[in-house]
Design a protein around this motif. Structure first.
Motif, PDB file in Angstrom:
ATOM      1  N   HIS A 255       3.488 -24.989  -0.854  1.00 32.58           N
ATOM      2  CA  HIS A 255       1.937 -24.568  -0.521  1.00 32.58           C
ATOM      3  C   HIS A 255       1.757 -23.609  -1.756  1.00 32.58           C
ATOM      4  CE1 HIS A 255      -1.068 -22.426   1.655  1.00 32.58           C
ATOM      5  NE2 HIS A 255      -1.027 -23.402   2.622  1.00 32.58           N
TER       6      HIS A 255
ATOM      7  N   LEU B 180       0.170 -25.149  15.210  1.00 32.14           N
ATOM      8  CA  LEU B 180       0.582 -25.247  13.825  1.00 32.14           C
ATOM      9  C   LEU B 180      -0.820 -25.050  12.844  1.00 32.14           C
ATOM     10  CD1 LEU B 180       3.356 -28.004  13.795  1.00 32.14           C
ATOM     11  CD2 LEU B 180       3.667 -25.445  14.104  1.00 32.14           C
TER      12      LEU B 180
ATOM     13  N   THR C  84       8.401 -24.187   2.304  1.00 30.35           N
ATOM     14  CA  THR C  84       6.923 -24.161   2.211  1.00 30.35           C
ATOM     15  C   THR C  84       6.528 -23.898   0.813  1.00 30.35           C
ATOM     16  OG1 THR C  84       7.111 -21.801   2.800  1.00 30.35           O
ATOM     17  CG2 THR C  84       6.987 -23.483   4.565  1.00 30.35           C
TER      18      THR C  84
ATOM     19  N   GLN D  35      -0.951 -21.773  10.442  1.00 25.82           N
ATOM     20  CA  GLN D  35      -0.682 -22.128   8.970  1.00 25.82           C
ATOM     21  C   GLN D  35      -1.857 -22.367   8.257  1.00 25.82           C
ATOM     22  OE1 GLN D  35       2.208 -25.390   9.201  1.00 25.82           O
ATOM     23  NE2 GLN D  35       3.447 -24.353  10.313  1.00 25.82           N
TER      24      GLN D  35
ATOM     25  N   GLU E 177       7.360 -29.358   9.721  1.00 25.40           N
ATOM     26  CA  GLU E 177       6.400 -28.446  10.718  1.00 25.40           C
ATOM     27  C   GLU E 177       5.005 -28.087   9.685  1.00 25.40           C
ATOM     28  OE1 GLU E 177       7.723 -25.091  13.901  1.00 25.40           O
ATOM     29  OE2 GLU E 177       7.840 -24.447  11.649  1.00 25.40           O
ATOM     30  N   ASN E 178       5.083 -27.950   8.621  1.00 25.24           N
ATOM     31  CA  ASN E 178       4.031 -27.438   7.805  1.00 25.24           C
ATOM     32  C   ASN E 178       3.076 -28.719   6.966  1.00 25.24           C
ATOM     33  OD1 ASN E 178       6.720 -25.580   7.437  1.00 25.24           O
ATOM     34  ND2 ASN E 178       4.778 -24.352   7.313  1.00 25.24           N
TER      35      ASN E 178
END
Length: 345
Positions: A118, A278, A115, A282, A136-137
């Motif tokens: 990000h 999610l 991640t 997030q 997933e992100n």
């Protein structure tokens, strides 16, 4: 460009660890470098660990690593890799952004694992660059940074920026870099040491294919599920799904009952709710915006479906008090304006 032949060896790489970083992505990036040194008989790479404040950092599995120092101690490196993992949006610190921008101005190659994309995006370092992030992100990242070109590749190398989806994809990123810098033969030998049967390129899929994930191989059922996954924001009707797969609605119902023990509508709803979870965890999107992004016609209906499935409301998912401001849970959501509503939710 990251991956170009280094001017000198060992090539010094700084890893910046953030709280709850992914241990598997971190070790998957370092171990190919270690084995490349051993098999080549040369010090091709060296790696050094840092944290924003110089204090030990615990990975998401609870294991803490002790860095060499803080950000200001990370000088003289041509490559810096940001390592993060769970809840990255909660652990980002602004001094890190300023430091990353400073080393960017010095021409440092800057990358990320899992991640960490990000972090780079929040610092403005991915503008005009192609990047990737863990699957997933990915939906949340696309919502937070709609102007950035994010892909579902295993890794991306775009000039002085590189990003990796995380997990064992970091092995393949580093194997590709070793091959570019020191030859495919050495990279293949390193892969053999890990019993890694082949070196994946960036175009390999992050996730297992649908048949492996679901344990189902019926082609028409898989086709319907693929259509569902591609149309979460604007759900297709049962008749549209059946028509796309060349089935009758009755056949469609039978296939889902036989192989997935639920109706098509229920399966579709679960896909949308899982995406919603999610986004809630997030991003900072409002409940209304999350509802819209997942194909619901009103936030109140979304809240009810969410509570029925997960056992708590979207607000509770985010840790917001249920009766904040004296508003009851059922009254806590605004209706989506009629002009924004879509059918089929």
């Amino acid at each position: 460009m990251f991956g170009a032949t280094p001017r000198e060896t060992p090539q010094r790489i700084a890893f910046v660890m953030l709280p709850r970083f992914s241990m598997i992505a971190f070790t998957s990036a370092i171990e190919p470098l270690r084995v490349a040194n051993r098999l080549s008989g040369q010090a091709l790479y060296s790696w050094h660990l840092f944290s924003p404040d110089g204090k030990p950092v615990a990975a998401s599995n609870g294991i803490a690593l002790t860095p060499e120092g803080d950000l200001e101690a990370a000088t003289g490196f041509g490559t810096v890799i940001v390592c993060s993992g769970i809840d990255v949006q909660k652990v980002i610190v602004k001094p890190l952004f300023a430091w990353l921008r400073k080393i960017d101005r010095k021409g440092v190659d800057i990358g990320s694992l899992c991640t960490g994309a990000h972090v780079l995006a929040s610092a403005g370092l991915l503008d005009g660059h192609r990047c990737t992030i863990h699957w997933e992100n990915l939906p949340a990242f696309a919502e937070d940074f709609p102007e950035i070109d994010v892909t579902a590749e295993l890794f991306e190398i775009d000039r002085s920026r590189f990003t990796c989806a995380g997990g064992t994809a970091a092995i393949d990123l580093m194997l590709n870099v070793i091959a570019m810098q020191h030859g495919h033969e050495l990279a293949a030998k390193v892969a053999d040491q890990f019993m890694h049967e082949r070196i994946r390129d960036r175009h390999d899929h992050q996730r297992m294919g649908l048949p492996a994930r679901l344990g189902v191989r019926h082609p028409k059922l898989l086709k319907v599920i693929q259509f569902m996954e591609e149309n979460l924001e604007e759900p297709l009707s049962r008749a549209e799904l059946a028509r796309e797969a060349g089935l009758s609605t009755r056949q469609l119902e039978r296939l889902f009952r036989k192989y997935l023990t639920r109706s098509p509508a229920r399966y579709y709803l679960e896909l949308r709710l899982n995406k919603a979870r999610l986004l809630l965890l997030q991003t900072n999107m409002s409940v209304i915006d999350v509802a819209l992004a997942c194909g619901f016609v009103s936030a109140s209906h979304f809240s009810k479906c969410y509570r029925d499935y997960f056992g708590h409301t979207p607000r509770k998912e985010r840790g917001v008090p249920l009766h904040e401001g004296g508003v009851s849970d059922d009254e806590d959501y605004d209706e989506i304006p009629a002009s924004s509503q879509r059918p089929g939710a």
